[in-house]
Design a protein around this motif. Structure first.
Motif, PDB file in Angstrom:
ATOM      1  N   ILE B   3       3.819 -11.731 -11.686  1.00  0.00           N
ATOM      2  CA  ILE B   3       3.565 -10.440 -11.511  1.00  0.00           C
ATOM      3  C   ILE B   3       4.717  -9.855 -10.625  1.00  0.00           C
ATOM      4  O   ILE B   3       4.045 -10.197  -9.052  1.00  0.00           O
ATOM      5  N   VAL B   4       5.236  -9.074 -10.692  1.00  0.00           N
ATOM      6  CA  VAL B   4       5.878  -8.373  -9.812  1.00  0.00           C
ATOM      7  C   VAL B   4       5.032  -6.739  -9.220  1.00  0.00           C
ATOM      8  O   VAL B   4       5.265  -6.763 -10.733  1.00  0.00           O
ATOM      9  N   VAL B   5       4.875  -6.338  -8.014  1.00  0.00           N
ATOM     10  CA  VAL B   5       4.058  -5.071  -8.277  1.00  0.00           C
ATOM     11  C   VAL B   5       4.792  -3.740  -7.483  1.00  0.00           C
ATOM     12  O   VAL B   5       5.997  -4.609  -6.254  1.00  0.00           O
ATOM     13  N   ALA B   6       5.470  -3.033  -7.603  1.00  0.00           N
ATOM     14  CA  ALA B   6       6.136  -2.606  -6.927  1.00  0.00           C
ATOM     15  C   ALA B   6       5.573  -1.464  -6.410  1.00  0.00           C
ATOM     16  O   ALA B   6       4.437  -0.410  -7.012  1.00  0.00           O
ATOM     17  N   ILE B   7       5.626  -1.110  -4.881  1.00  0.00           N
ATOM     18  CA  ILE B   7       4.944  -0.324  -4.196  1.00  0.00           C
ATOM     19  C   ILE B   7       5.698   0.328  -3.398  1.00  0.00           C
ATOM     20  O   ILE B   7       6.543  -0.208  -3.047  1.00  0.00           O
ATOM     21  N   LYS B   8       4.596   1.100  -2.414  1.00  0.00           N
ATOM     22  CA  LYS B   8       5.960   2.556  -2.375  1.00  0.00           C
ATOM     23  C   LYS B   8       5.153   2.570  -0.543  1.00  0.00           C
ATOM     24  O   LYS B   8       3.545   2.702  -0.740  1.00  0.00           O
ATOM     25  N   GLN B   9       5.211   2.998   0.820  1.00  0.00           N
ATOM     26  CA  GLN B   9       5.148   3.793   1.608  1.00  0.00           C
ATOM     27  C   GLN B   9       4.463   4.973   1.493  1.00  0.00           C
ATOM     28  O   GLN B   9       5.742   5.309   1.300  1.00  0.00           O
ATOM     29  N   VAL B  10       3.720   5.345   1.885  1.00  0.00           N
ATOM     30  CA  VAL B  10       4.091   7.106   1.960  1.00  0.00           C
ATOM     31  C   VAL B  10       2.872   7.703   3.135  1.00  0.00           C
ATOM     32  O   VAL B  10       2.135   6.798   4.264  1.00  0.00           O
ATOM     33  N   PRO B  11       3.191   8.628   3.581  1.00  0.00           N
ATOM     34  CA  PRO B  11       2.779   9.302   4.430  1.00  0.00           C
ATOM     35  C   PRO B  11       1.299   9.348   4.811  1.00  0.00           C
ATOM     36  O   PRO B  11       0.126   9.383   3.175  1.00  0.00           O
ATOM     37  N   GLU B  12       0.654   8.312   5.882  1.00  0.00           N
ATOM     38  CA  GLU B  12      -0.992   8.788   5.620  1.00  0.00           C
ATOM     39  C   GLU B  12      -1.291  10.307   5.363  1.00  0.00           C
ATOM     40  O   GLU B  12      -0.884  11.094   5.289  1.00  0.00           O
ATOM     41  N   TRP B  25      13.946  17.724   5.422  1.00  0.00           N
ATOM     42  CA  TRP B  25      13.213  16.916   4.910  1.00  0.00           C
ATOM     43  C   TRP B  25      11.549  16.879   6.033  1.00  0.00           C
ATOM     44  O   TRP B  25      12.075  17.630   6.694  1.00  0.00           O
ATOM     45  N   ILE B  26      10.651  15.322   5.599  1.00  0.00           N
ATOM     46  CA  ILE B  26       9.881  15.695   6.393  1.00  0.00           C
ATOM     47  C   ILE B  26      10.228  15.531   7.952  1.00  0.00           C
ATOM     48  O   ILE B  26      10.994  14.154   8.476  1.00  0.00           O
ATOM     49  N   GLU B  27       9.220  15.431   9.288  1.00  0.00           N
ATOM     50  CA  GLU B  27       9.460  15.065  10.180  1.00  0.00           C
ATOM     51  C   GLU B  27       9.169  13.048  10.206  1.00  0.00           C
ATOM     52  O   GLU B  27       7.787  13.714  10.257  1.00  0.00           O
ATOM     53  N   GLU B  28       9.981  12.234  10.506  1.00  0.00           N
ATOM     54  CA  GLU B  28       8.359  11.117  10.151  1.00  0.00           C
ATOM     55  C   GLU B  28       8.573  10.119  11.248  1.00  0.00           C
ATOM     56  O   GLU B  28       7.914   8.993  11.439  1.00  0.00           O
ATOM     57  N   ALA B  29       9.202  10.896  12.430  1.00  0.00           N
ATOM     58  CA  ALA B  29       8.623   9.825  13.907  1.00  0.00           C
ATOM     59  C   ALA B  29       7.358   9.710  14.547  1.00  0.00           C
ATOM     60  O   ALA B  29       6.733   8.535  14.254  1.00  0.00           O
ATOM     61  N   ASP B  30       6.179  11.367  14.288  1.00  0.00           N
ATOM     62  CA  ASP B  30       5.044  10.646  14.900  1.00  0.00           C
ATOM     63  C   ASP B  30       4.124  10.871  13.461  1.00  0.00           C
ATOM     64  O   ASP B  30       3.295  10.082  13.637  1.00  0.00           O
ATOM     65  N   LEU B  31       4.499  10.863  12.663  1.00  0.00           N
ATOM     66  CA  LEU B  31       4.017  10.048  11.350  1.00  0.00           C
ATOM     67  C   LEU B  31       3.607   8.244  11.165  1.00  0.00           C
ATOM     68  O   LEU B  31       3.956   7.661  11.252  1.00  0.00           O
ATOM     69  N   GLN B  32       1.750   8.550  10.438  1.00  0.00           N
ATOM     70  CA  GLN B  32       1.127   7.201   9.947  1.00  0.00           C
ATOM     71  C   GLN B  32       1.333   6.974   8.681  1.00  0.00           C
ATOM     72  O   GLN B  32       1.474   8.294   7.500  1.00  0.00           O
ATOM     73  N   TRP B  33       1.573   5.606   8.290  1.00  0.00           N
ATOM     74  CA  TRP B  33       2.027   5.098   6.680  1.00  0.00           C
ATOM     75  C   TRP B  33       1.504   4.597   6.461  1.00  0.00           C
ATOM     76  O   TRP B  33       0.589   3.319   7.348  1.00  0.00           O
ATOM     77  N   ALA B  34       0.498   4.468   5.245  1.00  0.00           N
ATOM     78  CA  ALA B  34       0.164   3.920   4.317  1.00  0.00           C
ATOM     79  C   ALA B  34       0.473   3.390   3.316  1.00  0.00           C
ATOM     80  O   ALA B  34       1.654   4.040   2.159  1.00  0.00           O
ATOM     81  N   SER B 120       3.822   8.711  -6.854  1.00  0.00           N
ATOM     82  CA  SER B 120       3.267   8.682  -5.532  1.00  0.00           C
ATOM     83  C   SER B 120       2.703   9.549  -4.900  1.00  0.00           C
ATOM     84  O   SER B 120       3.264  10.340  -5.506  1.00  0.00           O
ATOM     85  N   ASP B 121       1.925   9.177  -4.260  1.00  0.00           N
ATOM     86  CA  ASP B 121       1.481  10.128  -3.856  1.00  0.00           C
ATOM     87  C   ASP B 121       1.702  11.726  -2.784  1.00  0.00           C
ATOM     88  O   ASP B 121       1.052  12.630  -2.444  1.00  0.00           O
ATOM     89  N   ASP B 122       3.366  11.311  -1.979  1.00  0.00           N
ATOM     90  CA  ASP B 122       4.200  11.897  -2.106  1.00  0.00           C
ATOM     91  C   ASP B 122       4.977  12.888  -2.749  1.00  0.00           C
ATOM     92  O   ASP B 122       4.597  14.150  -2.607  1.00  0.00           O
ATOM     93  N   LEU B 123       5.263  12.061  -2.945  1.00  0.00           N
ATOM     94  CA  LEU B 123       6.459  13.408  -3.798  1.00  0.00           C
ATOM     95  C   LEU B 123       5.730  13.656  -5.949  1.00  0.00           C
ATOM     96  O   LEU B 123       6.191  14.634  -6.279  1.00  0.00           O
TER      97      LEU B 123
END
Lengths: 632, 256
Positions: B3-12, B25-34, B120-123
């Protein structure tokens, strides 16, 4: 001589060679039987894994505990004065008797060194006689208690072995004392000597497989204990996940398992055992002992299973009254948390509420699972300054203070006390749960992540001093974070307010306030006087029946606040009833978790419930009206 | 089953999102990812299938260096190995372009099942999974709550509207997009993290997959949604207002 001293101890003058040989043979047989049972136990303890963090230093602390707890029997007496004293007399009797017994055996081999005719010998025999009398009375008292009074924490089952051993001890004393009344030259002298000796030789082999093993082990257990209360040892290496199987048992844990004297002090005070849960701290320790007896310390058999039910450790509120009371140096919390670690760190523990808490803290910032923006809104509304390094204190909000409505009221009131005193403070822009609930539940991965994230934020902000309303935060920051860095100085708001009481206004009316000791402030931090001083400043202090060091838990600790419905009766309801029974108009708390538990318990009880206020709220009531914004 | 699971990292989820200086685009430096929520459920479904039937779970994720932490989290929860498609231009690729990257990375493994979150929770395009199935030439089903093996194929439970569900059978190999909430997620454990250290993470670039670094989408401007607060006063008798309130709670607020 006979006129001055009507009684003297008649010792057999000399034994025929045959009797000497019989005695020597019996003594060797008794010693061998003792060793046959004790040897394997010692082997199992020594075969257990070494305690990676064990240090003999500070030696002074160990000596002090040994003198106080073993020689002076301080814990035994303090927790249960009457049976405690009875036990102390038996113990001291045994100590005084050591020399007499040594001489007694030496006499049997024809090399006795204490003579009733010599000055020291005569003195010592009388000295020992006093203790023999006290010991005989003591053991009689304990026998009556165990077999006729029968307190429930000693267990429902009567042990004939206990009775037999009590009889042996009593008989040892009687045969010693009786010799004072026998005239010199009587054949009864030799008979008494033999009776005394045989009793001794029967007693010795019974020790290792009964609770009387504590005679041998507990002095070592007390001396070697980790020392600080509820010390959770760091995991050692990549394959240590806590107490999973026998191979994870350390020497200290095994030693403690074999030291239990089954007195049941732990059970007597355990919130879980007293409200119909499966957990019984005494049974946990005895379960480990049974495990060691059956599987040994190298086994891969899970510790939670045959001898300990998997649910039991997860019913512990970590209130620590078991560890606090234990007279033989058993440290229950590292064991209970260790068993949880074993189950959680390997993923064996499956619990919907527990998994939800973990997932919430893996992703979010607080144990309540609310959006971080909620905390920002609260800070804005309260106009709390953001900590920028110029203020004296960092006011740590914690999950309850930052997100719970009642917790917020407490924080707001404490902030107004600080403002009134002119103490500068600021709150952190970002703050995560200290990790207290996951630390106690045994999730080391999550705890490390939370501790490290917080330590980093505190270092970045150059925080030197923290003050907080939550004793759980205080404990976790000060002690548990040490594993991952150097936490700033931290204190509880009760300590802060107690220091400033002279500058705070006193109310005109003196209402009665029953103060509840939070476990994490009392037993964990030894802070009892400060919150009481604050309460006495705000009203008239009333003590609940159980208070101070023996206070009863609210039921929230150890992560249990997040684990959903309890089985049996609710701990919080039992405690709330005790507090209501004081007749006080107000219940004073010093922990937002206790407060939240009692809030629900009082609401459920209905009727004329007393009001429930944190000590910060009790103090803030008397402050002149400010234009501070209201909480929530 | 492989099984292949395709996953994405999105901002917390409650991370404070700020727009960068260029406004594109959004400011990525300070973000926490999940890990994207529905991807977490896709992973859970895959792990449960593996536990029941054996096989292998491979996680696949496209994104820059930071994606590594989410990949390790998936390995810690029980995936066997990972493929990281290293690219920092995801913002310039639309769903089709991303699906092309993923399908090129999947193909050499020819798995029995490809799972990914519903969206995805972001886009929130909700397209990548189904396009991926199309590119791989696999039969697919979307909005899946539960997967069961049956004979040589699978039976899946699909969420329809208004509390209706549909059970359908698919042959293998197949691709599914997974809806959140179908299973209970497992928590990350210390043992999992330690075991994950020795698991393989293969890193590939778009060029290595034979795909050009060419923008398929150009963002002109992004903006934060406007917060609106409106108050409505319901009038009428108590019964009428109660009925109106229930109506609004059900269909507008969707709180009931």
């Amino acid at each position: 001589m006979m006129v001055l001293m009507p009684f003297t101890l008649a010792e057999p003058a000399a034994f025929p060679v045959l009797e000497r040989i019989v005695f020597a043979g019996l003594a060797i047989a008794s010693g061998a039987l003792f060793w046959r049972r004790f040897g394997p136990i010692l082997h199992r303890i020594l075969q257990s894994r070494k305690d990676a963090d064990f240090r003999l230093a500070p030696f002074g602390r160990r000596m002090w505990e040994f003198v106080s707890q073993v020689l002076c029997q301080s814990k035994v007496i303090r927790q249960r004065p009457l049976p405690g004293l009875a036990h102390a007399f038996v113990f001291w009797g045994f100590c005084a008797f050591a020399l007499v017994t040594l001489n007694h055996c030496a006499v049997g081999l024809g090399v006795g060194f204490l003579s009733p005719d010599g000055f020291f010998g005569r003195f010592y025999f009388y000295f020992a006689a006093v203790f023999a009398l006290a010991c005989a009375l003591g053991i009689l008292g304990l026998f009556i208690r165990r077999f006729f009074v029968r307190p429930r924490w000693l267990g429902a089952k009567l042990s004939w072995e206990s009775g037999f051993i009590a009889f042996l001890i009593f008989f040892l004393m009687v045969t010693y004392l009786a010799a004072f009344f026998v005239p010199g030259g009587s054949p009864a002298i030799a008979a008494l000597w033999w009776l005394h000796t045989l009793t001794l030789l029967v007693f010795l082999p019974i020790i290792p497989h009964t609770k009387h093993l504590h005679l041998v082990l507990s002095p070592a257990t007390v001396f070697l204990s980790r020392g600080s209360f509820s010390r959770i040892p760091p995991l050692a290496g990549d394959e240590d996940f806590g107490l999973v199987a026998g191979a994870d048992l350390t020497r200290l844990v095994s030693l403690q398992a074999y030291s239990c004297v089954e007195c049941g002090r732990c059970t007597e005070h355990c919130p879980a055992a007293n409200t119909g849960k499966t957990l019984n701290p005494k049974e946990i320790i005895l379960g480990l002992r049974s495990y060691l007896n059956e599987f040994g310390p190298a086994s891969a058999e899970p510790l939670l299973g045959k001898h300990n039910p998997p649910i039991a450790p997860f019913q512990c509120t970590s209130c620590g009254s078991c560890e606090f009371q234990c007279p033989v140096g058993i440290e229950h919390l590292p064991i209970l948390v260790g068993l949880r670690r074993g189950a959680v760190n390997t993923g064996a523990w499956e619990d919907d509420h527990g998994a939800k808490l973990f997932l919430t803290l893996e992703r979010g910032s607080n144990a309540l699972g609310l959006q971080t923006s909620e905390r920002d809104k609260f800070i804005q509304k309260q106009q709390f300054p953001i900590f920028d390094g110029t203020q004296e204190y960092c006011l740590w909000l914690g999950c309850m203070g930052g997100y719970d409505p009642k917790g917020r009221e407490i924080v707001a009131d404490f902030a107004s006390v600080m403002r009134y005193l002119g103490t500068s403070f600021g709150v952190l822009h970002k703050e995560k749960c200290t990790g207290d609930p996951v630390r106690r539940l045994g999730n080391d991965l999550l705890f490390q992540q939370l501790a490290e994230a917080n330590l980093e934020a505190l270092t970045q902000n150059k925080v030197k001093k923290i003050v907080t309303i939550c004793p759980h935060c205080v404990r976790t920051i000060q002690e548990d974070w040490k594993e991952y860095g150097t936490p700033p100085e931290v204190e509880h708001h009760s300590e802060f307010m107690a220091r400033h009481l002279s500058q705070l206004p006193k109310p005109s009316q003196q209402e009665s306030i029953a103060y509840h000791d939070p476990c994490y402030l009392g037993r964990y931090r030894n802070v009892y006087a400060e919150p009481r001083a604050v309460v006495e400043h705000a009203g008239q202090l009333v003590e609940a029946e159980r208070h101070g060091e023996r206070s009863f838990c609210c039921g929230a600790g150890g992560g249990l606040a997040f684990l959903g419905e309890e089985t049996g009766e609710r701990v919080s309801h039992v405690r709330a009833r005790e507090l209501v029974a004081t007749g006080a108009k107000t219940i004073g708390t010093a922990c937002p978790f206790c407060n939240s538990m009692f809030r629900d318990a009082l609401a459920a009880s209905g009727g004329n419930a007393p009001q429930l206020l944190d000590i910060a709220q009790l103090t803030a009531r008397s402050l002149p009206q400010q234009d501070a914004p209201s909480a929530s | 089953m492989k099984i292949v699971v395709a996953i994405k990292q999105v901002p917390e989820r409650d991370a404070p999102v700020r727009i960068d200086a260029a406004g594109r685009w959004i400011e990525e430096a300070d973000l926490q990812w999940a890990l994207n929520e529905s991807d977490a459920y896709a992973l859970e479904e895959a792990l449960q299938l593996k536990e029941q039937h054996g096989g292998e779970v491979i996680v696949l994720s496209a994104g820059p260096e930071r994606v590594g932490s989410t990949i390790r989290e998936a390995l810690a929860k029980g995936a066997d190995r990972a493929i990281h498609v290293d690219c920092d231009d995801l913002g310039q690729r639309d769903a089709l372009a991303v699906a092309r990257l993923l399908s090129a990375a999947i193909q050499p493994d020819s798995p029995d099942l490809v799972l990914t979150g519903l969206q995805s929770d972001d886009l929130g395009y909700g397209q990548t999974g189904v396009i991926l199935a199309e590119l791989l030439g696999l039969p697919h089903a979307s909005l899946i709550l539960h997967v069961e093996k049956s004979g040589s194929g699978i039976t899946v439970k699909r969420e329809l509207e208004e509390g209706w569900f549909q059970n359908i059978e698919l042959p293998l190999p197949a691709a599914l997009t997974i809806q959140s909430g179908g299973a209970k997620l497992r928590y990350a454990t210390l043992m999992g993290i330690k075991r994950a250290k020795t698991k393989e993470i293969r890193r590939l670039t778009a060029a290595e997959l034979g795909i050009a670094a060419q923008a398929s989408i150009t963002l002109d401007r992004i903006a934060l949604p406007q917060k609106q607060k409106t108050t409505q006063i319901l009038t009428g008798t108590a019964q009428e207002t109660a009925a109106a309130l229930v109506e609004k709670l059900k269909f507008e607020v969707r709180a009931l």
